[in-house]
Design an enzyme around this catalytic site. Sequence first.
Site, PDB file in Angstrom:
ATOM      1  N   GLY A 177      -0.119   2.609   4.127  1.00  0.00           N
ATOM      2  CA  GLY A 177       1.198   2.483   4.460  1.00  0.00           C
ATOM      3  C   GLY A 177       1.865   1.264   5.021  1.00  0.00           C
ATOM      4  CG  HIS A 189      -1.575  -5.673  -8.631  1.00  0.00           C
ATOM      5  ND1 HIS A 189      -2.659  -4.370  -8.458  1.00  0.00           N
ATOM      6  CD2 HIS A 189      -2.430  -6.619  -9.071  1.00  0.00           C
ATOM      7  CE1 HIS A 189      -3.838  -5.066  -8.908  1.00  0.00           C
ATOM      8  NE2 HIS A 189      -3.852  -6.188  -9.463  1.00  0.00           N
TER       9      HIS A 189
HETATM   10  C1  GRF Z   1      -1.762  -3.274  -1.064  1.00  0.00           C
HETATM   11  O1  GRF Z   1      -2.717  -4.456  -0.951  1.00  0.00           O
HETATM   12  C2  GRF Z   1      -1.137  -3.338  -2.075  1.00  0.00           C
HETATM   13  O2  GRF Z   1      -0.936  -4.251  -2.608  1.00  0.00           O
HETATM   14  C3  GRF Z   1      -1.862  -2.273  -3.201  1.00  0.00           C
HETATM   15  O3  GRF Z   1      -2.561  -1.200  -2.231  1.00  0.00           O
HETATM   16  C4  GRF Z   1      -2.590  -1.796  -0.820  1.00  0.00           C
HETATM   17  C5  GRF Z   1      -1.984  -0.747  -0.202  1.00  0.00           C
HETATM   18  O4  GRF Z   1      -1.736  -1.204   1.327  1.00  0.00           O
HETATM   19  N1  GRF Z   1      -1.274  -1.698  -4.252  1.00  0.00           N
HETATM   20  P1  GRF Z   1      -0.910  -0.273   2.308  1.00  0.00           P
HETATM   21  O5  GRF Z   1      -0.916   1.252   2.313  1.00  0.00           O
HETATM   22  O6  GRF Z   1       0.556  -0.587   2.044  1.00  0.00           O
HETATM   23  O7  GRF Z   1      -1.161  -0.816   3.710  1.00  0.00           O
END
Ligand code: GRF
Length: 222
Positions: free
Chosen positions: A16, A113
Amino acid sequence: MTERKKRVGILISGRGSNMESLIAATRRSDYPAEIACVISNRPEARGLSTAAAQGIATQAIDHKRFQTREAFESELDAALRAHGVEIVACAGFMRMMTSSFVDQWRDRMLNIHPSLLPAYKGLHTHARALADGVKLAGCTVHVVRPELDQGPIIAQAAVPVLDGDSEETLGARVLQAEHSLYPHALSLFASGDAIVSGERVLLKKEPVNQTIPLYWPPLSQL
Ligand code: GRF
């Protein structure tokens, strides 16, 4: 008169950190959106407790409780609507969605992404970028379409790939960019400054005097 803030529901599955960057941005009085709720398909997601500690309404909807993807999504949809959500922001939400769920939120659901889409859809984006020897990597915020990691692109950030990079160091550099890009893209979208037009996103006021290319290696070292 100031516009009413758009209500955003954040979907997570884990750490998160992008969620945190969105929560932090929405605390600004001039930000055009507020966080209505954070929902995770994994009850153990670290992001749920982080959000709760900040006074945000949280909910776990464990996908394992449901026999079908549709049953899970119907509860998710009901929860989002119960919180008066107008925009869904997926932030590390690791669950494939049916096209009927995506269509219910068409042009109202965003995702981040960790690649410069349309390159490197799917998983292990940084390892694949390193294997290909690309010089620029980055991240993308886009409007969700039923196809994986596809949809109108709102904003992108590029970062250099260094010779000594590992998946972890490159991933950390991209993640840092994600934390600024997502609040920026959500702001553009929620305020109506970025508008979906078919399969593209157009800016109401496109900056014309900032079109400097990002070179890597920098021109100065050639
Ligand atoms: C991020 O790198 C996002 O781009 C991808 O999953 C990861 C999530 O990280 N979809 P977080 O949970 O926001 O720290």
